[in-house]
Design an enzyme around this catalytic site. Structure first.
Site, short mmCIF file in Angstrom:
data_model
loop_
_atom_site.label_atom_id
_atom_site.label_comp_id
_atom_site.label_asym_id
_atom_site.label_seq_id
_atom_site.Cartn_x
_atom_site.Cartn_y
_atom_site.Cartn_z
N ARG A 1 21.95 67.67 56.24
CA ARG A 1 21.68 66.62 57.24
C ARG A 1 22.14 67.10 58.61
O ARG A 1 22.88 68.08 58.74
CB ARG A 1 22.36 65.30 56.84
CG ARG A 1 23.81 65.44 56.38
CD ARG A 1 24.61 64.26 56.72
NE ARG A 1 24.60 64.05 58.16
CZ ARG A 1 25.36 64.72 59.00
NH1 ARG A 1 26.20 65.65 58.60
NH2 ARG A 1 25.28 64.47 60.30
N GLY A 2 21.74 66.32 59.63
CA GLY A 2 22.02 66.72 61.01
C GLY A 2 20.84 67.58 61.49
O GLY A 2 20.38 68.48 60.78
N CYS B 1 28.71 59.43 64.73
CA CYS B 1 28.04 60.26 63.72
C CYS B 1 28.67 61.66 63.65
O CYS B 1 29.84 61.84 64.03
CB CYS B 1 26.54 60.33 63.96
SG CYS B 1 25.60 60.87 62.51
N ASP C 1 18.76 63.50 67.72
CA ASP C 1 17.74 63.96 66.76
C ASP C 1 16.45 64.28 67.49
O ASP C 1 15.72 65.18 67.08
CB ASP C 1 17.53 62.90 65.68
CG ASP C 1 18.73 62.86 64.76
OD1 ASP C 1 19.72 62.19 65.11
OD2 ASP C 1 18.71 63.57 63.74
#
Ligand code: RUB
Length: 319
Positions: free
Chosen positions: A23-24, A131, A200
């Site tokens: 993820r990321g 996050c 993102d």
């Protein structure tokens, strides 16, 4: 592996991205570029047409995993643009070399943007994070490497608690960490000098698409007079937004928010779980990239420079 088949490692990479094992945005980009290299290396295609078609099938599988981080299609595009040759061997070699180049550029970009972001941070500053962003952490790490003493207020980031990953990474840099629940952000902002988050996707108007809660944090940070810096290497720039497309916000499983038993106890309710939100440019002070820092409203200039008027997705062509 027969023609058109996706290599099992590529399937595993796609599964890991869909389940957030991987993820990321930057990490996902690297994983998909590597997966295309794996697909290329293992290909048993006998003709260039079959090879290209196999690569498109693999890219489609990877691209369908998560919709919001544009680094994913940007990584695929990087490999496809450099895949070149008259023979299968040439196509393989150029695809593998492209993935290698992508990895090197990704690391270099993160180091470079880290140094730019670090210049915004002063000795003694406290940062607030949301996050887990490797681009944001690169800025903090570069500042620490410059000898600046920083401390951090780390937002937990419900529902997946990526703040825990950030807290651990910051402790590894010896940065003192205070972990808070998301709703405590405003209370702690008076002790904070900078909000530092990743992205993102960045849209052509300078909007920042990042983990759900970023926009609320940006609004309260502005209200408290705390600057918000977005660390985003240029693979986060979303080319389709140049031609009016919007960025799809991923909706995730409701069970990330509440388990079935607790939900049954409450009774009939609707549960929604958007993974990302959009922060309008007016709440962002700077977008820090490997090509320098930009006021969000001027990011479109960089995007035009990089993408012209737009790009296409070569893996969407007929197989
Ligand atoms: C991760 C997230 C990160 C960006 C930037 O969301 O929103 O802030 O991806 O990360 P998720 P990086 O956990 O749902 O993937 O700077 O590492 O690319």
């Amino acid at each position: 592996m027969g023609s058109q088949e996706v290599h099992q490692e590529v399937e595993a990479v796609a599964e890991d991205i869909a389940t957030m094992e991987t993820r990321g945005a930057a990490t996902i980009a690297r994983a998909v570029a590597d997966a295309l290299a794996t697909q290329a290396a293992a290909s048993e295609a006998e003709t260039p047409t079959d090879f290209r078609s196999e690569m498109r099938v693999a890219a489609r599988l990877l691209s369908d995993t998560r919709p919001t981080a544009v680094s994913l299609p940007n990584a695929l595009r990087f490999v496809f643009e450099q895949m070149d040759g008259e023979t299968v061997d040439e196509l393989k070699a150029t695809s593998i070399a492209a993935a290698d180049r992508f990895r090197v550029q990704l690391e270099r970009a993160q180091d470079d943007l880290g140094r730019v972001g670090a210049n915004r941070l002063r000795d003694g500053d406290t940062v607030m994070t949301h996050c887990h962003s490797t681009d944001a952490l690169a800025c903090i790490e570069a500042a620490v490497d410059q000898g600046k003493d920083l401390s951090a207020v780390v937002k937990e980031t419900r529902p997946r608690n990526q703040g825990h990953i950030t807290a651990q990474a910051l402790r590894e840099m010896d940065v003192p960490v205070t972990l808070v629940v998301d709703s405590a952000a405003r209370r702690y902002l008076d002790e904070v000098d900078h909000v530092v988050v990743g992205a993102d996707s960045i849209a052509a108007d300078g909007s920042v698409i990042n983990k759900i809660g970023t926009s609320g944090l940006a609004v309260v940070a502005r209200e408290r007079g705390v600057p918000i810096m977005v660390a985003a290497q240029t693979i986060k720039l979303h080319p389709a937004t140049l031609t009016g497309h919007t960025v799809e916000i991923e909706m995730r499983d409701e069970r990330e928010v509440i388990d079935d038993e607790a939900r049954r106890d409450i009774g009939e309710i609707t549960v929604e779980n958007p993974a990302f939100d959009v922060t309008p440019p007016r709440y962002v002070d700077a977008i820090v990239t490997e090509r320098g820092q930009f006021p969000p409203e001027s990011i479109v200039t960089l995007m035009r420079d990089m993408f012209g008027e737009g790009t296409d997705d070569p893996w969407e062509a007929e197989t």
